[in-house]
Enzyme design. Structure first.
Site, PDB file in Angstrom:
ATOM      1  N   ASN A   1       7.816  52.648  93.049  1.00 18.29           N
ATOM      2  CA  ASN A   1       6.861  53.094  94.188  1.00 18.29           C
ATOM      3  C   ASN A   1       5.575  52.630  93.940  1.00 18.29           C
ATOM      4  OD1 ASN A   1       8.933  54.200  95.702  1.00 18.29           O
ATOM      5  ND2 ASN A   1       8.865  56.206  94.815  1.00 18.29           N
TER       6      ASN A   1
ATOM      7  N   CYS B   1      16.276  52.838  97.651  1.00 19.09           N
ATOM      8  CA  CYS B   1      16.067  54.334  97.843  1.00 19.09           C
ATOM      9  C   CYS B   1      17.086  55.318  98.145  1.00 19.09           C
ATOM     10  CB  CYS B   1      14.715  54.508  98.727  1.00 19.09           C
ATOM     11  SG  CYS B   1      13.911  55.969  98.850  1.00 19.09           S
ATOM     12  N   HIS B   2      16.881  56.400  97.471  1.00 15.28           N
ATOM     13  CA  HIS B   2      18.019  57.426  97.822  1.00 15.28           C
ATOM     14  C   HIS B   2      17.625  58.267  98.613  1.00 15.28           C
ATOM     15  CE1 HIS B   2      16.246  59.183  94.021  1.00 15.28           C
ATOM     16  NE2 HIS B   2      15.488  59.519  95.124  1.00 15.28           N
TER      17      HIS B   2
ATOM     18  N   HIS C   1      10.373  55.773 102.903  1.00 11.47           N
ATOM     19  CA  HIS C   1       9.951  57.469 102.686  1.00 11.47           C
ATOM     20  C   HIS C   1       9.368  58.022 104.022  1.00 11.47           C
ATOM     21  CE1 HIS C   1       9.203  57.191  98.165  1.00 11.47           C
ATOM     22  NE2 HIS C   1      10.591  57.397  98.359  1.00 11.47           N
TER      23      HIS C   1
END
Lengths: 482, 482, 482, 482
Positions: free
Chosen positions: B165, B187-188, B224
């Site tokens: 990130n 990304c999870h 995000h």
């Protein structure tokens, strides 16, 4: 309403989907029968099929055909097939709507070829683009627009599978009726390109020829004028192979002799792919449809019949169209008769009905939409971003992911800019034709025709040709002043 | 160069791929070790891993960890793992490049949180957006830009998997180095949203909770700050369920008590999804990341720590960041020690190393790219058309199809227009930050910071804050005049 | 219907245009009277003016005012002015429609300021953007939409000149009624920026201060949030001058003292341009509206009244709005009385009516549209390409060429990308507000409000504030469920 | 270096601008001499002109011509004119750069016509589009690219006025060298359309024929393929007049007889506008260039010489091109000789030099750019938004406002969609040709040629034609492998 019930008892397993199919153009000689066979060979589905056709007797005839197919010893499942007298009856409760109609009587298709030919415009197929394709579109777009409205009224959640040409404009007419419609157009032309590339794998990589679906292609364009921008087999880039293949001495040599022979023998649909490769040579993207289609979208290959022959391709004559139409019916009637006779005599006659998969993907698409095996394949739907170099909203052909109740387009590579230009030109004509057909706007219809890549004749003559086409279509052009 | 060879002999089956992985940030405490375990549990792969880290000793420590993992009795395969002293050595011949670095020492991460807080800007995470995220980007974008160039020099055909990130900007920096790079960011966060929706299936449909990957989501946005625009489970539309769920009396009630408890107990990463649901309520799309992330992209939830608590979410304090860093090392050291002791004593100690899948998808992505099982999942790559409502070229997060040597984006639904607006705003700041970081342009960096949705303070104060951040970053900002 | 005929005989010269003006909001205290004076001083025009106002008595009062103005000794021409009881009567046969209404009673304007203030949101003006501007838009957009439809019915060829705020949304509502409407919005804010730059010419180039129209500016953005991207005077680039000006030591020093004094003295509309220059410093484009407007479009200057004071600008209190409303009427009444008395006594009293040009450009625009002197100036119309970095169709403010019966936009420079981002954000909110106002969609109206740059408070509080505003507007929100 | 000083003393008034003009192609027989005369008749300008030409003797010859022009009794001003031996010398210190070159020797122009004709492709002009235009572009684009770079080095603030065809590609090549260049292309074709419309005003409105600049047209497209989408004279919409005009019985009748006569008489540049009107009839927009140009952009009018004659237009034969070239020189020499003789004999001979305005707008443009009288006119520059239906960045022709040191495009109406399609097609070919010419990319050059609307011949033949053209151009194609 005529109806058939298959004799074999079908045990509904939990895995078997019970579905209703509405078939518009249910008298279809080719597509409907192919679908019956594909369905008969798939144990995962059962249910009902309602056939609607403006020629009710043709639909009824297909009920008879279906009866034989679903009662065939090889059949894995059965469907109740009936002919219905109105579209609404067919649509109510449908899970799938399959559409394959003939836009106007076969004589009009013949006119679409013969009238332009008088003006020096030759078309190899004549059902998609060029004067013939536009003429055909003027006939069927208003019907498709109306069908789209009826579908949204009676079965808005149904998936609509279109097989009719002009594919792009029929599909676009459905979306013009409602952007919410769940419709797509299917075409097998790309399959042929995959098969041809599978041949290169065999020829150059010393492998057994792989099945066509193993050839992964990135495809973009509009139906019948699509281009492969990338091709792989098991991770091997096939573009260098294509380059090697076409750089062989004599590869692009004159193939008139082949064409002449083909014509004599009446192999109307064969072509050698030379035009597809010529696109690769000149523009860097491989044509992904048969040469007879590709040739109709540009002004270079159909300047004369001889020029088309030079590429090893031939024109399908209108006489063949008219003749085959009758022959197909006769052939099917004979087959059915032989099948019934055989059944009576308890043995299967050589001439009897054979069940065989069609090679079309309609059935796999249905299965994927029912949540069965996922399928990634090429399809015709409005551009939501999948063809970033083509206008949003235009019906384009790219790959898409078929999943449970969803068709999600995969983003295609941009085509080489000049190819994008050629395709955009076709889209311009299509959009204008769509509007003209819905609004019955004679001037715009002519302006669209004039803008078509095949129309390279004086505007006066084009105007005469256009009006001759309109007159020949008069019976099918409701709402027009002709 | 330190190197390890696993003891167990691995029989290379034809199905087993022999690959080379370059790991940049190979001293990584979390991601590298998770990858080792995932690899150890997958019999389909074997090969070599070269760990590069600016802290060579950390990389060497991981060689030791890897040794224990690949020699674990549960391990299904082994990899040769070595620490190398230069990026180039790691990259040469790599099939995959995995990147997970810490941008600057942990103290700088602490500064990213503490300095803005002095100015009244609170961040729950601080590694992606807001002043903290921008500060972090200024540190790592130039490195990623340089890594991108080195990758194109040494292994241009390798797939590059980024975990660092700010995900969007790190990935964008790689593409700024070369648009030909084959990089993507993983990304999870979306997985958590799928799991939450799986819970609704259980709660409202009376089903056993399905695994998260059965929840099919259409996702769009930037990492995000992603949104689910459509969600299905086995064909069931989950949006009405969400509506039902959040319309329950008291659903949006104040959750300060929960937050305070969580804070006392130090459950720093937990959140209840209330903010994700607030987006659904207010804008019609479900936030598809943890609330602590979502809150950082808009000015409404982080006006004070109390306000965040009201939503049942908490700030991760810088003290935790600093502390956990050391603890992680200590914990791993203890585990390794216990493992070794256990091995010596021929029995497995309770405290010893356990092999367990991480839940990350990096490994499945690798397998899909190697031609193994196809995978459709969310990923961060430049927008080629997959997010038609976001600017072309910007790194966006949508679904994509992972196939043999290909990642093809699936076209996402457009987001509700106001959500598109919120995301576009973030993209504007990201693009400006990217340029500023590469060009070392102080004015543009500040203009970007000022445009960030969390910066709602007077411009004078913002300028002071910005300069304080620059000073705190001085050691990491090569080429800047500070 | 009350009517007035001016006494002075007007000799219609061939050069004099005989026009009909419909004035919607004809009771307007400021704009209508300014227009009468401008017209009275222009010998090129004559004709009729029909005043329509929902407050018919206000329109009638203005008939009286007009009578005095057009019979003033300095008057160069006369118009027949009447008050009409319906919009339709006003519109029939109109060549120009002038619109300047008060959206809701003055108390509602006061509410627009006072309610948000309770929630910590301060607005300097409150008529354009922010909670106040959105609240105002909800009141007047439906009226403008209806006026647009009536204009298209009664005088589709008329030019429509809008002065009402929110300028962008009122103009957009007219175009939502019909994209064929010939409407534009006028604003004088850019003039102030030109005047300020004229001051720099004087200060730094040693020239006499040029008139403001000699300062050529390239302007882009949305009304009240416009930016100068290029400025010249007689070929001299003024941007280096601006840079020199603002780089002076102490230029950006705290101006609280000035603001406090201004507030005490009630100079509500004054500002020093420091915020306009702060945009220049931070983003490279000069704010092209008064600071009180500019401050409302970003979250940095209105965090508190004190913060605004620091920039030498002040809030206009609702009490002033309420008071001035009454005072204006009283003042005009007194003037008219004095004028009449003076006329009777054959001498002109000091307190009597004075004719003076307003400085507005409405009249010059009319003249240019009538084929008189060409005019290039800034104007608010839908984006047809003139602001290539803003969405097509959105009402934007750029320069345009006013010619005989035509307004052709001039292509503006793109703004610096981050400024484009700030403006796009405002446009997003405006588009959503427009739709919400027309559709009476409460949820979308709130989502728009939440997305406004001034709304940096918790969503719960924003929701409370929004509902309080709706309630306060109840009488003006026809068709809403409140 | 040869130089001339004019004899008449020029009193520099404050209003007179002292400028330096660099003339690239300064040996130009037509444009340079027209410019000298226009300048000589304008008292507002004086200064120096540096003539550069690859044929230095031609430039020197023009110095002599200039000498006579500026010493002519009617001359209002004088310029110092010199021939210089390098581009750099010409450019240094220039305020204006005028460009009018002949791309290759005249024989190559002849080849551009004759080679395609052998393949059945006829061009009426052959300098803009089609095989001839592309061939010409391959010759001159690299030079223009180089000139662009030199201009940016030596006089980046100068305004560059291009007269050379292919106008679009020459101008585009300058911008390819630097997007910062201040260049534009001028063409008088639209003037002819204005004049034709002025004729309609006379014919149908019973007015004296107005001067062409009173006809206000909204124009869009690319040079020589532009369209009028709106036309007014004093507020009167001229489109209904056009409709009336062309609907007259027999209007579109065959005009072969006229054409044959014209051809016999050698009136090579005349045309009747019938093709321009045919566009209006078929597509709703009026062609805004001479028919000989318009015909070259579509495949309908040049299918044969006879077909062109049917529209009352004729081909300019290569023999005329070759002959006129020599005749022009001879004529000028004779005139100069007569003028000198006359001067000697103190009387003006009938055969002597006459000063007359050219009708070109180059001079007015210069004056407007110097801050003199504003000018709104059509011009060729990159699309910044002025043609919203054409691609950004492409050089397009629309109206623009010429003001002191600025050219600001006016936003044009969108064209009818099918016309936009026709223009886009041309732009695609132009962009590809530009790249191919700069990169010397034979394959792309051929792909561009094949995509040209006039190339409706088999691809094999097109390839042969292309290579024949390349060979004929060999001497002018530096850097190509031929």
């Amino acid at each position: 309403m005529s109806e058939t019930t298959t004799r074999r008892a079908v045990k509904a397993s939990s895995a078997q989907h019970d579905i209703r199919i509405a078939y518009i153009g249910g008298g279809s000689r080719v597509w409907a029968r192919a679908l019956f066979k594909d369905l008969a060979l798939c144990r995962k589905l059962t249910g009902r099929i309602a056939l609607y056709d403006i020629d009710l007797s043709a639909a009824r005839r297909n009920v008879g055909v279906a009866k034989e197919i679903f009662s065939h010893p090889q059949a894995q499942t059965s469907f109740k097939v009936s002919a219905v007298s109105s579209v609404d009856k067919a649509l109510k409760g449908a899970d799938f709507v399959v559409m394959s109609i003939l836009p106007g009587p076969m004589q009009m298709f013949a006119n679409d070829l013969d009238i332009p030919a008088k003006y020096g415009i030759f078309q190899a197929v004549g059902d998609t683009t060029g004067p013939g394709g536009i003429s055909r579109a003027l006939r069927c777009v208003p019907d498709y627009f109306a069908y789209g409205q009826q579908i949204m009224e009676h079965c808005p959640d149904a998936w609509v599978i279109n097989y009719t040409n002009p594919m792009t404009l029929c599909t676009a007419a459905l979306y013009a009726a409602s952007p919410e419609i769940k419709a797509f157009g299917c075409c097998h032309e790309v399959f042929g390109t995959q098969a041809r590339l599978a041949g290169l794998v065999e020829q150059y990589l010393g492998q057994r020829k792989p099945p066509r679906h193993e050839i992964e292609v990135d495809v973009s364009g509009v139906n019948h004028f699509t281009f492969v921008t990338e091709a792989h087999w098991q991770g091997v880039d096939l573009f260098p192979l294509i380059a090697r293949h076409i750089n062989k001495r004599g590869f692009f040599a004159d193939r008139t002799a082949d064409a002449v022979k083909q014509k004599e023998e009446g192999h109307w649909f064969r072509s050698q792919g030379l035009i597809a490769y010529d696109f690769f040579r000149r523009f860097g993207a491989l044509g992904a449809a048969g040469d007879r289609h590709l040739a109709e979208f540009v002004p270079w290959y159909l300047t004369s019949e001889e020029n088309l022959h030079r590429w090893g391709a031939i024109l399908t004559p209108s006489s063949y169209r008219l003749g085959s139409w009758k022959e197909k019916d006769a052939a099917v009637a004979a087959t059915i008769k032989a099948t019934k006779a055989a059944k009576k005599s308890k043995k299967r006659a050589a001439a009897g009905l054979k069940l065989k998969r069609s090679g079309e993907e309609g059935l796999q698409m249905m299965l994927a939409l029912l949540g069965d095996k996922p399928l990634d394949t090429n399809v015709n739907i409005p551009n939501r971003g999948q063809a970033p170099d083509l206008p949003l909203g235009a019906v384009v052909e790219t790959n898409a992911a078929f999943r449970l109740d969803r068709v999600t387009p995969l983003v295609a590579n941009p085509m080489p800019p000049l190819v994008t230009g050629l395709v955009n030109r076709v889209i311009d004509v299509q959009q204008a034709t769509l509007e003209a057909a819905i609004l019955r706007d004679r001037d715009q219809a002519f302006a669209a025709l004039l803008s078509d890549p095949l129309v390279n004749i004086p505007t006066d003559k084009a105007w005469a040709m256009f009006n001759e086409l309109l007159k020949a279509n008069k019976a099918a052009l409701k709402g027009w002043k002709i």
